[in-house]
Design a protein around this motif. Sequence first.
Motif, mmCIF file in Angstrom:
data_model
loop_
_atom_site.group_PDB
_atom_site.id
_atom_site.type_symbol
_atom_site.label_atom_id
_atom_site.label_comp_id
_atom_site.label_asym_id
_atom_site.label_seq_id
_atom_site.Cartn_x
_atom_site.Cartn_y
_atom_site.Cartn_z
ATOM 1 N N GLY A 112 0.641 -1.382 -0.027
ATOM 2 C CA GLY A 112 0.101 0.187 -0.031
ATOM 3 C C GLY A 112 0.640 1.164 -0.097
ATOM 4 N N ASN A 118 -4.779 1.149 -0.218
ATOM 5 C CA ASN A 118 -5.056 1.271 1.099
ATOM 6 C C ASN A 118 -4.520 -0.050 1.706
ATOM 7 N N ASN A 120 -3.852 -1.121 5.000
ATOM 8 C CA ASN A 120 -4.694 -1.498 5.938
ATOM 9 C C ASN A 120 -5.901 -2.386 5.568
ATOM 10 N N ASP A 121 -6.708 -1.844 4.629
ATOM 11 C CA ASP A 121 -7.805 -2.551 4.256
ATOM 12 C C ASP A 121 -7.314 -3.803 3.538
#
Length: 406
Positions: A112, A118, A120-121
Amino acid sequence: MKKSGSADLPLHGGHVPLWLSERMAKLGLAIVETIAMEFGTAEVIAKLANPFWFQSFGAVMGMDWHSSGITTSVLGALKKSVNPHSRELGIYICGGKGRHSTKTPQELIAVGNRTGLNGNDLANLSRLTAKVDNTAIQDGFQLYQHNFIVNTAGDWCVIQQGMNNVTGTARRYHWHSHDLKSFINEPHTFIYGENQGQILNLTAANAAGTRDKSLLIVNEHPDKIIKEIQQHLILPNHHDVRMKDVNMKRLGAMLWMAHENKPEDFEGLLMLQGMGPRTIQSLALVSEVIYGTPTRFDDPARFSFAHGGKDGHPFPVPIKVFDETITTLQTAISRAKIGNSDKIHAIKKLSEISMEAEKSFTPNDNFDALIIKERNESYLYGGRTVFGEAKPPKRNGDDSQLSFWP
């Protein structure tokens, strides 16, 4: 997101020797690069998410066609060869086997940071798919491998594998980001696997009441009996390749095309002039892995006729042919990058001619003769297995005229 499928595989020990793993990495990169160049990286993700294609992909790379080792070895080879070119290709392979699987979230966060996705997603998606297959669905298989593959557009797939020590089998689960709807309510299009009776499946629609009462996906029994598993990709325990394991019409048409006709007989194959029929045979199967439609991969054993298997089934790995296949594909990719797509078109034509030949081809049942011929000639192509190099056969008669086609 759809659970694109699973495969039940016999547990298979052993190791992948360096002489094979290095070639697997090179051929794997060349195939991935060709698919990405021809169809885009989303198609690479989609193919990896297909359990039938993945098994065929492993078989064409010289791995044992039916075993659980395809998963760890193929993904390990791809991670080694693809990731150094991730910035150019736009594909990132994270995770792995054992302790490497636990590093997947951190690797995705790093992806990311490099791509603007993203991270973290993506890390949460990784954790959730593992949680669903390891905890929400308790079918006796404990996950030990988890790989997350993502492109720069955010398309992704997950390939993870669990082990059942009681039955001596492994089960591979495939996820695909396409058509994302729900992780916890019927996320699976279907699950392949042998029916082992009732299992815990908190993702079933009739387990909604249980989910509503649960704050987390945990080890609890659902309120209702789950539906039975419907569709199956179950590979057999026998190590050898048998006639029943392959589509004889497809295999025979490909062999006829490679051995009974010269490449110059076909428009578009002149760029492959000078290659022997044995290399054409391997290239035709590699061509099908790249260009074939999903319906072409329901008999993964057929693709082991490209480069054999490391344990000698259906025949030793023909090193000279393997290397020529890699070099031809790498050359075709390099030429295509500078605008000369002649060799790529020629390679694509191989599978097209083979599929066209199927329409009128009637195979005979001389399958055993084909295996004997491949094994007897293996030493000519630098045949090799984990047990050593292939030796010239002790002939009791002349088998030079053995033929698989009428």
